[in-house]
Design an enzyme around this catalytic site. Sequence first.
Site, PDB file in Angstrom:
ATOM      1  CD  GLU A 165      82.209 -42.516 -59.431  1.00  0.00           C
ATOM      2  OE1 GLU A 165      81.151 -42.130 -59.036  1.00  0.00           O
ATOM      3  OE2 GLU A 165      83.016 -42.990 -58.765  1.00  0.00           O
TER       4      GLU A 165
ATOM      5  CD  GLU B  90      79.125 -58.102 -57.208  1.00  0.00           C
ATOM      6  OE1 GLU B  90      79.411 -56.982 -57.055  1.00  0.00           O
ATOM      7  OE2 GLU B  90      79.654 -59.181 -57.334  1.00  0.00           O
TER       8      GLU B  90
HETATM    9  C1  LIG Z   1      89.716 -47.159 -55.239  1.00  0.00           C
HETATM   10  C2  LIG Z   1      88.299 -47.026 -54.713  1.00  0.00           C
HETATM   11  C3  LIG Z   1      87.854 -45.451 -54.984  1.00  0.00           C
HETATM   12  C4  LIG Z   1      86.630 -45.222 -54.250  1.00  0.00           C
HETATM   13  N1  LIG Z   1      86.527 -43.735 -54.179  1.00  0.00           N
HETATM   14  C5  LIG Z   1      85.593 -43.303 -53.470  1.00  0.00           C
HETATM   15  C6  LIG Z   1      85.268 -41.686 -53.584  1.00  0.00           C
HETATM   16  O1  LIG Z   1      86.230 -40.792 -54.133  1.00  0.00           O
HETATM   17  N2  LIG Z   1      84.379 -41.285 -53.028  1.00  0.00           N
HETATM   18  C7  LIG Z   1      83.031 -42.267 -52.438  1.00  0.00           C
HETATM   19  O2  LIG Z   1      82.234 -41.651 -52.018  1.00  0.00           O
HETATM   20  N3  LIG Z   1      83.289 -43.554 -52.626  1.00  0.00           N
HETATM   21  C8  LIG Z   1      84.464 -43.913 -53.052  1.00  0.00           C
HETATM   22  N4  LIG Z   1      84.518 -45.398 -53.163  1.00  0.00           N
HETATM   23  C9  LIG Z   1      83.727 -46.399 -52.591  1.00  0.00           C
HETATM   24  C10 LIG Z   1      82.856 -47.213 -53.728  1.00  0.00           C
HETATM   25  O3  LIG Z   1      81.849 -46.278 -54.074  1.00  0.00           O
HETATM   26  C11 LIG Z   1      82.122 -48.203 -52.537  1.00  0.00           C
HETATM   27  O4  LIG Z   1      83.452 -48.811 -52.151  1.00  0.00           O
HETATM   28  C12 LIG Z   1      81.141 -49.143 -53.555  1.00  0.00           C
HETATM   29  O5  LIG Z   1      80.190 -48.071 -53.749  1.00  0.00           O
HETATM   30  C13 LIG Z   1      80.749 -50.226 -52.700  1.00  0.00           C
HETATM   31  O6  LIG Z   1      80.299 -49.877 -51.206  1.00  0.00           O
HETATM   32  P1  LIG Z   1      80.906 -50.700 -49.981  1.00  0.00           P
HETATM   33  O7  LIG Z   1      82.429 -50.781 -50.157  1.00  0.00           O
HETATM   34  O8  LIG Z   1      80.022 -50.098 -48.876  1.00  0.00           O
HETATM   35  O9  LIG Z   1      80.371 -52.140 -49.978  1.00  0.00           O
HETATM   36  P2  LIG Z   1      79.069 -52.791 -49.786  1.00  0.00           P
HETATM   37  O10 LIG Z   1      78.124 -51.879 -50.427  1.00  0.00           O
HETATM   38  O11 LIG Z   1      78.926 -53.281 -48.427  1.00  0.00           O
HETATM   39  O12 LIG Z   1      78.988 -54.197 -50.738  1.00  0.00           O
HETATM   40  C14 LIG Z   1      79.882 -55.310 -50.000  1.00  0.00           C
HETATM   41  C15 LIG Z   1      79.217 -56.455 -51.423  1.00  0.00           C
HETATM   42  O13 LIG Z   1      77.979 -56.642 -51.645  1.00  0.00           O
HETATM   43  C16 LIG Z   1      77.633 -56.487 -52.645  1.00  0.00           C
HETATM   44  N5  LIG Z   1      76.238 -56.004 -52.832  1.00  0.00           N
HETATM   45  C17 LIG Z   1      75.800 -54.740 -51.826  1.00  0.00           C
HETATM   46  N6  LIG Z   1      74.501 -54.628 -52.299  1.00  0.00           N
HETATM   47  C18 LIG Z   1      73.996 -55.447 -53.216  1.00  0.00           C
HETATM   48  C19 LIG Z   1      72.854 -55.615 -53.742  1.00  0.00           C
HETATM   49  N7  LIG Z   1      71.726 -54.932 -53.586  1.00  0.00           N
HETATM   50  N8  LIG Z   1      72.627 -56.668 -54.700  1.00  0.00           N
HETATM   51  C20 LIG Z   1      73.858 -57.770 -55.025  1.00  0.00           C
HETATM   52  N9  LIG Z   1      74.953 -57.335 -54.207  1.00  0.00           N
HETATM   53  C21 LIG Z   1      75.183 -56.328 -53.479  1.00  0.00           C
HETATM   54  C22 LIG Z   1      78.527 -55.636 -53.365  1.00  0.00           C
HETATM   55  O14 LIG Z   1      78.281 -55.959 -54.783  1.00  0.00           O
HETATM   56  C23 LIG Z   1      79.758 -56.130 -52.790  1.00  0.00           C
HETATM   57  O15 LIG Z   1      80.143 -57.090 -53.627  1.00  0.00           O
HETATM   58  C24 LIG Z   1      85.935 -45.881 -53.799  1.00  0.00           C
HETATM   59  C25 LIG Z   1      86.235 -47.200 -53.715  1.00  0.00           C
HETATM   60  C26 LIG Z   1      87.293 -47.892 -54.231  1.00  0.00           C
HETATM   61  C27 LIG Z   1      87.580 -49.158 -54.501  1.00  0.00           C
END
Ligand SMILES: Cc1cc2nc3c(=O)[nH]c(=O)nc-3n(C[C@H](O)[C@H](O)[C@H](O)COP(=O)(O)OP(=O)(O)OC[C@H]3O[C@@H](n4cnc5c(N)ncnc54)[C@H](O)[C@@H]3O)c2cc1C
Length: 391
Positions: A230, A357
């Site tokens: 990816e 991050e």
């Molecule tokens: C346009 C788009 C398409 C997507 N398509 C898919 C898809 O097809 N399939 C799929 O499975 N997912 C998909 N996603 C989801 C994407 O993989 C997740 O949004 C991403 O991994 C972040 O997870 P979260 O949104 O739960 O944020 P969270 O994990 O809750 O993070 C929130 C914030 O906290 C920070 N953070 C979290 N943990 C840590 C850490 N340990 N250290 C420092 N900072 C941290 C993050 O950087 C972020 O700023 C998509 C997202 C977008 C925006």
Amino acid sequence: MTEDFSARAAAWLAEHAPREPVTDVAEARLFQRELHDAGFAGITWPAEYGGQGLTRADQRAFDALARDYPLPVKPFLIGLGMIGPTLLDLGTPEQKRRYLRPMARGEEIWCQLFSEPDAGSDVAGLTTRARRDGDGWILDGQKVWTSRAEYAEWGAALARTDPDVPKHRGITMFVVDMTAPGVQVRPLRDMTGAVRFNEVFFDGVRPAADAVVGTVGEGWDAAVRMLGHERITITDLRLPHGHPASHAALAALARARGVSGDPHVRRRLAEVYRAERLAELLAARLGEEARAGRPTGPRGSAGKLAAGRLARLSADAVADVAGHTGLAWEPGDAAAAGLAAALLDAPSTRIAGGTDEIQRQIIGDRVLGLPREPAADRDIPFSALRAKGSA
Ligand SMILES: Cc1cc2nc3c(=O)[nH]c(=O)nc-3n(C[C@H](O)[C@H](O)[C@H](O)COP(=O)(O)OP(=O)(O)OC[C@H]3O[C@@H](n4cnc5c(N)ncnc54)[C@H](O)[C@@H]3O)c2cc1C
């Protein structure tokens, strides 16, 4: 051989490639089928699985030529760029025979079912369950942000098959029929106004025994592999020729608006040019290494960061060059709407496929060898973490 291939590809694209972006998925599917039949989809995949059995040099030559056209590749990227390569790595011969050809022809579109409401960055904390049922499985749970699920025929889903081992173990990857009973897809609208991702609910869905990708309980390894593919795919999502936020389009817009001599605008444009070149060179290098059989591993995170940086710098440049038309536009003004969409879409590149991050953390831990993030939960059975409410 490559010269012949390049000449053939150039002639075919000149005759068949669209000149305007294609937004209709049915039309995109037709184009993908033509592309495959002409010998330009699945270029390096083995011929027995529906590929063209050609070389990496041929793939590179095609990519370079295709960049001049707005090919409607997006609906197929998750399949062709991520799930196809994972199936080639880990799938059974039957899975490769069944799934790869329709994927390359655009007849079957795929989505990636990893993220959940409480498992994004920490995807190993997922709670979707798969329980054995005779020879097959029963799947229950919820996914979110699933791109393309609104029209995908198939998905690659991660589910917990053993809650009594630490969270990175006891996960299995399944192929899921998105039209099966018990699969419900609910579209989500993003801030560009488009529906590009979805919530997906599994309620008693029944994948067959041969739906497992790789080994039961080793889905985390399969997931890491797919996330590696990816990152390369995302890094390689260079803005196509004519995209409103590409350097070429922004430079033309700056000239048209009479601001191309403004030192601030010139600096913005130079930044976009540099970021485009950097993302392009990194994508070429990572793609080349991956196709040569050298796993990209954590170095792919550098490419993903470069793609996110390019998106941010392009959005900044749109704001400066386009002025208020990058934020507000008259209905029917497609050019201004395109600029606004480029501006609003930029943050998503820095989240999808793992946030900036998380990429920095991967580079720190696994490339630079810095002290690792504490992971007190790494060796505790997932069920015990859940009981403590900390998973
Ligand atoms: C346009 C788009 C398409 C997507 N398509 C898919 C898809 O097809 N399939 C799929 O499975 N997912 C998909 N996603 C989801 C994407 O993989 C997740 O949004 C991403 O991994 C972040 O997870 P979260 O949104 O739960 O944020 P969270 O994990 O809750 O993070 C929130 C914030 O906290 C920070 N953070 C979290 N943990 C840590 C850490 N340990 N250290 C420092 N900072 C941290 C993050 O950087 C972020 O700023 C998509 C997202 C977008 C925006």
